[in-house]
Design a protein around this motif. Structure first.
Motif, PDB file in Angstrom:
ATOM      1  N   ALA A  37     -27.713 -21.422 -17.698  1.00 29.02           N
ATOM      2  CA  ALA A  37     -26.275 -21.301 -17.925  1.00 29.02           C
ATOM      3  C   ALA A  37     -25.501 -22.095 -16.885  1.00 29.02           C
ATOM      4  O   ALA A  37     -24.483 -22.733 -17.190  1.00 29.02           O
ATOM      5  CB  ALA A  37     -25.868 -19.825 -17.879  1.00 29.02           C
ATOM      6  N   GLU A  38     -26.021 -22.021 -15.626  1.00 27.02           N
ATOM      7  CA  GLU A  38     -25.359 -22.777 -14.554  1.00 27.02           C
ATOM      8  C   GLU A  38     -25.406 -24.269 -14.848  1.00 27.02           C
ATOM      9  O   GLU A  38     -24.425 -24.988 -14.681  1.00 27.02           O
ATOM     10  CB  GLU A  38     -26.055 -22.466 -13.222  1.00 27.02           C
ATOM     11  CG  GLU A  38     -25.473 -23.193 -12.015  1.00 27.02           C
ATOM     12  CD  GLU A  38     -24.164 -22.582 -11.560  1.00 27.02           C
ATOM     13  OE1 GLU A  38     -23.520 -23.211 -10.694  1.00 27.02           O
ATOM     14  OE2 GLU A  38     -23.777 -21.517 -12.070  1.00 27.02           O
ATOM     15  N   GLN A  39     -26.595 -24.725 -15.304  1.00 29.20           N
ATOM     16  CA  GLN A  39     -26.730 -26.143 -15.635  1.00 29.20           C
ATOM     17  C   GLN A  39     -25.805 -26.537 -16.769  1.00 29.20           C
ATOM     18  O   GLN A  39     -25.257 -27.640 -16.801  1.00 29.20           O
ATOM     19  CB  GLN A  39     -28.183 -26.458 -15.998  1.00 29.20           C
ATOM     20  CG  GLN A  39     -29.128 -26.394 -14.799  1.00 29.20           C
ATOM     21  CD  GLN A  39     -30.586 -26.543 -15.209  1.00 29.20           C
ATOM     22  OE1 GLN A  39     -30.901 -26.718 -16.380  1.00 29.20           O
ATOM     23  NE2 GLN A  39     -31.483 -26.461 -14.234  1.00 29.20           N
TER      24      GLN A  39
ATOM     25  N   LYS B  60     -21.263 -29.993 -14.457  1.00 31.72           N
ATOM     26  CA  LYS B  60     -21.386 -31.399 -14.849  1.00 31.72           C
ATOM     27  C   LYS B  60     -21.567 -32.242 -13.602  1.00 31.72           C
ATOM     28  O   LYS B  60     -20.790 -32.147 -12.651  1.00 31.72           O
ATOM     29  CB  LYS B  60     -20.134 -31.856 -15.598  1.00 31.72           C
ATOM     30  CG  LYS B  60     -20.186 -33.299 -16.065  1.00 31.72           C
ATOM     31  CD  LYS B  60     -18.915 -33.678 -16.808  1.00 31.72           C
ATOM     32  CE  LYS B  60     -18.955 -35.119 -17.277  1.00 31.72           C
ATOM     33  NZ  LYS B  60     -17.698 -35.496 -17.991  1.00 31.72           N
ATOM     34  N   SER B  61     -22.620 -33.056 -13.601  1.00 28.24           N
ATOM     35  CA  SER B  61     -22.920 -33.914 -12.459  1.00 28.24           C
ATOM     36  C   SER B  61     -22.624 -35.368 -12.812  1.00 28.24           C
ATOM     37  O   SER B  61     -23.072 -35.863 -13.854  1.00 28.24           O
ATOM     38  CB  SER B  61     -24.386 -33.752 -12.050  1.00 28.24           C
ATOM     39  OG  SER B  61     -24.684 -34.538 -10.926  1.00 28.24           O
TER      40      SER B  61
ATOM     41  N   THR C 204     -15.954 -26.033 -18.908  1.00 27.04           N
ATOM     42  CA  THR C 204     -16.027 -25.054 -19.992  1.00 27.04           C
ATOM     43  C   THR C 204     -16.933 -25.574 -21.097  1.00 27.04           C
ATOM     44  O   THR C 204     -17.446 -26.694 -21.038  1.00 27.04           O
ATOM     45  CB  THR C 204     -14.632 -24.801 -20.569  1.00 27.04           C
ATOM     46  OG1 THR C 204     -14.173 -26.002 -21.209  1.00 27.04           O
ATOM     47  CG2 THR C 204     -13.658 -24.405 -19.474  1.00 27.04           C
ATOM     48  N   ALA C 205     -17.119 -24.770 -22.112  1.00 28.23           N
ATOM     49  CA  ALA C 205     -17.926 -25.181 -23.256  1.00 28.23           C
ATOM     50  C   ALA C 205     -17.316 -26.386 -23.957  1.00 28.23           C
ATOM     51  O   ALA C 205     -18.018 -27.147 -24.649  1.00 28.23           O
ATOM     52  CB  ALA C 205     -18.068 -24.022 -24.238  1.00 28.23           C
ATOM     53  N   LEU C 206     -16.023 -26.609 -23.769  1.00 21.84           N
ATOM     54  CA  LEU C 206     -15.334 -27.755 -24.373  1.00 21.84           C
ATOM     55  C   LEU C 206     -15.281 -28.937 -23.398  1.00 21.84           C
ATOM     56  O   LEU C 206     -14.539 -29.895 -23.608  1.00 21.84           O
ATOM     57  CB  LEU C 206     -13.921 -27.351 -24.792  1.00 21.84           C
ATOM     58  CG  LEU C 206     -13.834 -26.267 -25.866  1.00 21.84           C
ATOM     59  CD1 LEU C 206     -12.377 -25.896 -26.132  1.00 21.84           C
ATOM     60  CD2 LEU C 206     -14.518 -26.730 -27.152  1.00 21.84           C
ATOM     61  N   ASN C 207     -16.094 -28.844 -22.318  1.00 20.38           N
ATOM     62  CA  ASN C 207     -16.209 -29.921 -21.329  1.00 20.38           C
ATOM     63  C   ASN C 207     -14.914 -30.147 -20.553  1.00 20.38           C
ATOM     64  O   ASN C 207     -14.654 -31.237 -20.059  1.00 20.38           O
ATOM     65  CB  ASN C 207     -16.647 -31.232 -21.999  1.00 20.38           C
ATOM     66  CG  ASN C 207     -17.298 -32.184 -21.010  1.00 20.38           C
ATOM     67  OD1 ASN C 207     -17.963 -31.750 -20.064  1.00 20.38           O
ATOM     68  ND2 ASN C 207     -17.118 -33.467 -21.225  1.00 20.38           N
ATOM     69  N   GLN C 208     -14.120 -29.110 -20.419  1.00 20.59           N
ATOM     70  CA  GLN C 208     -12.902 -29.202 -19.629  1.00 20.59           C
ATOM     71  C   GLN C 208     -13.194 -28.766 -18.191  1.00 20.59           C
ATOM     72  O   GLN C 208     -13.860 -27.747 -17.974  1.00 20.59           O
ATOM     73  CB  GLN C 208     -11.802 -28.314 -20.222  1.00 20.59           C
ATOM     74  CG  GLN C 208     -11.337 -28.782 -21.598  1.00 20.59           C
ATOM     75  CD  GLN C 208     -10.307 -27.845 -22.197  1.00 20.59           C
ATOM     76  OE1 GLN C 208     -10.298 -26.646 -21.903  1.00 20.59           O
ATOM     77  NE2 GLN C 208      -9.438 -28.398 -23.034  1.00 20.59           N
ATOM     78  N   ARG C 209     -12.707 -29.533 -17.231  1.00 20.31           N
ATOM     79  CA  ARG C 209     -13.005 -29.264 -15.834  1.00 20.31           C
ATOM     80  C   ARG C 209     -12.293 -28.004 -15.364  1.00 20.31           C
ATOM     81  O   ARG C 209     -11.095 -27.845 -15.584  1.00 20.31           O
ATOM     82  CB  ARG C 209     -12.597 -30.461 -14.981  1.00 20.31           C
ATOM     83  CG  ARG C 209     -12.931 -30.321 -13.501  1.00 20.31           C
ATOM     84  CD  ARG C 209     -12.492 -31.528 -12.704  1.00 20.31           C
ATOM     85  NE  ARG C 209     -13.172 -32.727 -13.166  1.00 20.31           N
ATOM     86  CZ  ARG C 209     -12.971 -33.936 -12.627  1.00 20.31           C
ATOM     87  NH1 ARG C 209     -12.076 -34.070 -11.648  1.00 20.31           N
ATOM     88  NH2 ARG C 209     -13.616 -34.978 -13.085  1.00 20.31           N
TER      89      ARG C 209
END
Length: 602
Positions: free
Chosen positions: A36-38, A42-43, A209-214
Motif C-alpha cells: 500500500a505504501e508503494q 511516487k518516486s 492519492t489513487a488519482l495520482n494527485q500529490r
C-alpha cells in the motif's frame, strides 16, 4: 479411542485455522502495508543541471541559458484535438511552426510514457515569461522551466571546449542519467569530463492519492554536478586569432613548461559550437565537413603532420645516448649526403664545414643529422623518440588523442610488411618519411628541453572542489643531461644569432627565446630536379607545413609556444612572428616579468 481421534483432528483443524487467521491478520499486515505504501508513494528522478566550464579566472566558457519548454499531455489520438492545442500555442507564439510542433509530438509520444510530451524544447526566458499565463490556463499544456547549453563566445576555443548533443539510444543504455538530461558531451572538455559535468540525478518521493494527485513531499535528494575550471586564460585565448593573422589553417599551443598547464590553444579555423546543442542544420553541417581547411578537425590532437626539423633536438639526443657521438663531436654539414645512388640533399648548399650540435640546430643542417642517423641506426633512435614523447600519447585531457608515428623497423613491418631501409632512417632523421606528430606532442617535447623534465599537457585545473594533479618525470639519461646545455645553446642561437633560422622572424619578441624552426614537406621532390621550386610558386596544398616551437624567457624558461601553419611554406618566416606576438601578449598579461625584457637584461 475413536472419540479421542476425532477430538484430536478437530483440535488440529482449529489450530490450523487460528494459525491462518493470525498470519492473515497479523503477520501479512506488514507485507500489505508495504504494498500500500508503494502504491501511495511516487518516486521521481530529478535531472541534474550540467556544470559550467570556466577559464582560470572564473570567466564562463560554457554555461546554461535559462528558458522554458512547452509540453502537451500524452496519448492524444485525434488530430483535431492535438491541432487545437497546437493552434493555441501558435496563437501565443506566432513565430513557432504548427506543422513542426505536430511532428515533434507524434515522434516523441509513446504509450509507455505517461509524462507530458515536449513539442518546443527551448524558448527564451524573457520572451516566454510575459506569455506564460496564457498557456498555463490550458490543462493539456504545460510550460516548464528548463535550460540550454550556451557557449558565450561562439567559436572561441571550440576544439578545446567541445559541445553537447542529444543523447541517442546507445548513450542512454550506457549511461542512464542521459535519459533524464537528454544530452551528452560529444567533443572536447564537454566529452572528456562528461560524467563530472553531467552530474548525479536527484530523487523526489511524494505521497499521492489513487488519482495520482500529490498529497505531501516525503523525501527529496537534490541532484548535483561539478564545474570544471580550465587553465585557459580567456584574454590570451581571444588573442590567438589576432596573432595567427591571415593564415588559413593550423594550430597554436601556449603551455607552462614547468607543469603542463595550457594557457591557450587553438585549432584554426574554428567553428561555432551553439548550433550543435539543439541540432545543426544539414546545410551548415555539409559546409563544415566539406571545407578544405577542415574546421571540424581538432588539429591540436586529432591531426597528424610530418614534424620536419623541429625534432632535430631529440634526434641529437638519440645520437648522444648511443655514445657514438657527444655534443662536441664534429659532423660534416655540406650540400648532400650520398647513400648508394641516391643523394639526400641539405635544405641549403651554402654550408660546408664540420659542426657540432649547436650549429646544426642553429642552421638546421640536414646532412649533419643524415650522417649521425646513418651511424647510430634506427634501433637506437626509435626508443629515444618515444621517450621524448613521439609515437605515444601525451596524456592530454581531450578525447581520442592521436598517437602519431615514431618510425622503426617493427612499426614498418606491421604496417607495410616491408623491410626497413637505410633511406628510411635518413628521412626519419629530419622528421620526414613516415614520421607523424601532433602540435601538442611538439609542445610537450619542447618543454623537455626548456626544463629538463617531461610534463603532461592539460587543460583542467579543478573539477568541482577537487584540484587535479598531473604527472611529470625526469626523462633524460645521463649522457643526454650532459648534452642539454649545448642543445639549448643551439636553440638560443636559432633566435638570437645572425644566421639562425629564426633570427629575423623572432626579432619582434620582447624577450630572448630558445627556438627551432621546421619546414615539413607534404610532396616529394624528384632526384632529377636540380633547382627546387620556391614554396611560394607551388599550389597552396603542395606547399610545406611551417613549424616553429619555442620556449622563453631563455634566462628562466617558463612557457612554450608552438605554432603550426598548414602549407605555410617556411617555418621561421611564417610562424616566427606569430610566436613573437604571443610572447609579447604573455608579457602584457603579466605572465612573464618585465625584468626579462631585452632592453633591461643583457
Amino acid at each position: 479411542m475413536r472419540i479421542k481421534i476425532a477430538f484430536t483432528l478437530l483440535a488440529l483443524m482449529w489450530i490450523l485455522l487460528l494459525t491462518r487467521v493470525y498470519y492473515l491478520s497479523i503477520k501479512s499486515n506488514k507485507y500489505y502495508e508495504q504494498i500500500a505504501e508503494q502504491n501511495s508513494i511516487k518516486s521521481e528522478r530529478i535531472a541534474p543541471v550540467r556544470g559550467q566550464i570556466l577559464d582560470r579566472n572564473h570567466q564562463p566558457l560554457a554555461v546554461n541559458d535559462l528558458g522554458f519548454s512547452i509540453n502537451i499531455k500524452p496519448h492524444i489520438k485525434k488530430d483535431a484535438e492535438l491541432n487545437s492545442y497546437i493552434e493555441h500555442i501558435v496563437s501565443v507564439f506566432p513565430e513557432l511552426n504548427a506543422t513542426q510542433l505536430a511532428k515533434n509530438y507524434r515522434r516523441l509520444d509513446s504509450p509507455y510514457h505517461q509524462d507530458f510530451v515536449p513539442v518546443v524544447e527551448f524558448l527564451d526566458y524573457n520572451k516566454t515569461l510575459t506569455r506564460y499565463a496564457q498557456l498555463e490556463l490550458n490543462d493539456a499544456i504545460s510550460v516548464r522551466a528548463t535550460s540550454k547549453r550556451l557557449y558565450p563566445y561562439g567559436d572561441l576555443a571550440s576544439h578545446i571546449i567541445g559541445y553537447i548533443g542529444r543523447a541517442n539510444l546507445k548513450d542512454t543504455e550506457e549511461d542512464p542519467t542521459t535519459k533524464l538530461t537528454n544530452y551528452i558531451g560529444r567533443a572536447g572538455i564537454e566529452r572528456f569530463y562528461n560524467d563530472d559535468l553531467q552530474g548525479i540525478p536527484g530523487q523526489r518521493r511524494t505521497r499521492v492519492t489513487a488519482l495520482n494527485q500529490r498529497v505531501e513531499l516525503v523525501e527529496q535528494i537534490n541532484p548535483s554536478s561539478s564545474d570544471v575550471m580550465l587553465s585557459i586564460d580567456l584574454e590570451l585565448q581571444k588573442y590567438l586569432l589576432e596573432a595567427f593573422g591571415e593564415q588559413r589553417a593550423g594550430a597554436i599551443v601556449v603551455m607552462n613548461a614547468k607543469n603542463g598547464e595550457i594557457l591557450a590553444a587553438a585549432s584554426f579555423p574554428e567553428y561555432d559550437l551553439n548550433p550543435f546543442v539543439l541540432g545543426i542544420p544539414q546545410k551548415e553541417w555539409d559546409e563544415l565537413i566539406n571545407d578544405i581547411d577542415h574546421p571540424f578537425t581538432n588539429k591540436l590532437v586529432n591531426a597528424l603532420y610530418p614534424p620536419g626539423s623541429v625534432i632535430k633536438m631529440t634526434m641529437g639526443m638519440a645520437f648522444f645516448n648511443s655514445n657514438l657521438f657527444n655534443a662536441h663531436s664534429p659532423i660534416l654539414c655540406d650540400a648532400y649526403f650520398e647513400l648508394g645512388d641516391r643523394k639526400f640533399r641539405n635544405w641549403t648548399d651554402k654550408i660546408n664545414y664540420n659542426m657540432t650540435i649547436v650549429d646544426a640546430i642553429k642552421t638546421s643542417c640536414d646532412t649533419y643529422f643524415y650522417r649521425g642517423a646513418y651511424h647510430v641506426g634506427i634501433d637506437r633512435i626509435t626508443p629515444v623518440l618515444e621517450r621524448y614523447g613521439f609515437g605515444v600519447r601525451t596524456g592530454i585531457d581531450l578525447p581520442n588523442e592521436y598517437v602519431g608515428v615514431a618510425p622503426g623497423k617493427e612499426w614498418k613491418r606491421k604496417r607495410t610488411k616491408e623491410p626497413w631501409f637505410q633511406g628510411d632512417t635518413i628521412n626519419t632523421s629530419i622528421g620526414q618519411g613516415n614520421f607523424l606528430v601532433t602540435p601538442v606532442q611538439i609542445a610537450k617535447n619542447t618543454a623537455i628541453f626548456a626544463t629538463g623534465r617531461s610534463v603532461t599537457p592539460h587543460f583542467a585545473l579543478r573539477v568541482g572542489e577537487k584540484e587535479l594533479v598531473w604527472d611529470s618525470n625526469d626523462t633524460m639519461s645521463e649522457s643526454e643531461k650532459a648534452a642539454l646545455p649545448e642543445v639549448r645553446r643551439g636553440m638560443w642561437a636559432v633566435a638570437n644569432e645572425p644566421g639562425g633560422t629564426g633570427f629575423r622572424a623572432l626579432a619582434g619578441a620582447k624577450i630572448r627565446l630558445g627556438a627551432k624552426t621546421g619546414t615539413a614537406q607534404v610532396v616529394g621532390i624528384s632526384q632529377s630536379e636540380k633547382v627546387r621550386i620556391k614554396e611560394e610558386a607551388m599550389e597552396y596544398l603542395n606547399r610545406s607545413h611551417a613549424w616553429i616551437t619555442t620556449y622563453g624567457p631563455v634566462e628562466e624558461p617558463q612557457y612554450v609556444v608552438t605554432v603550426l601553419v598548414e602549407h605555410g611554406a617556411h617555418g621561421g618566416s611564417t610562424g616566427g612572428p606569430i610566436a613573437a606576438r604571443v610572447y609579447n601578449k604573455l608579457i602584457e598579461l603579466g605572465y612573464i616579468d618585465e625584468k626579462y625584457l631585452k632592453t633591461t637584461k643583457k
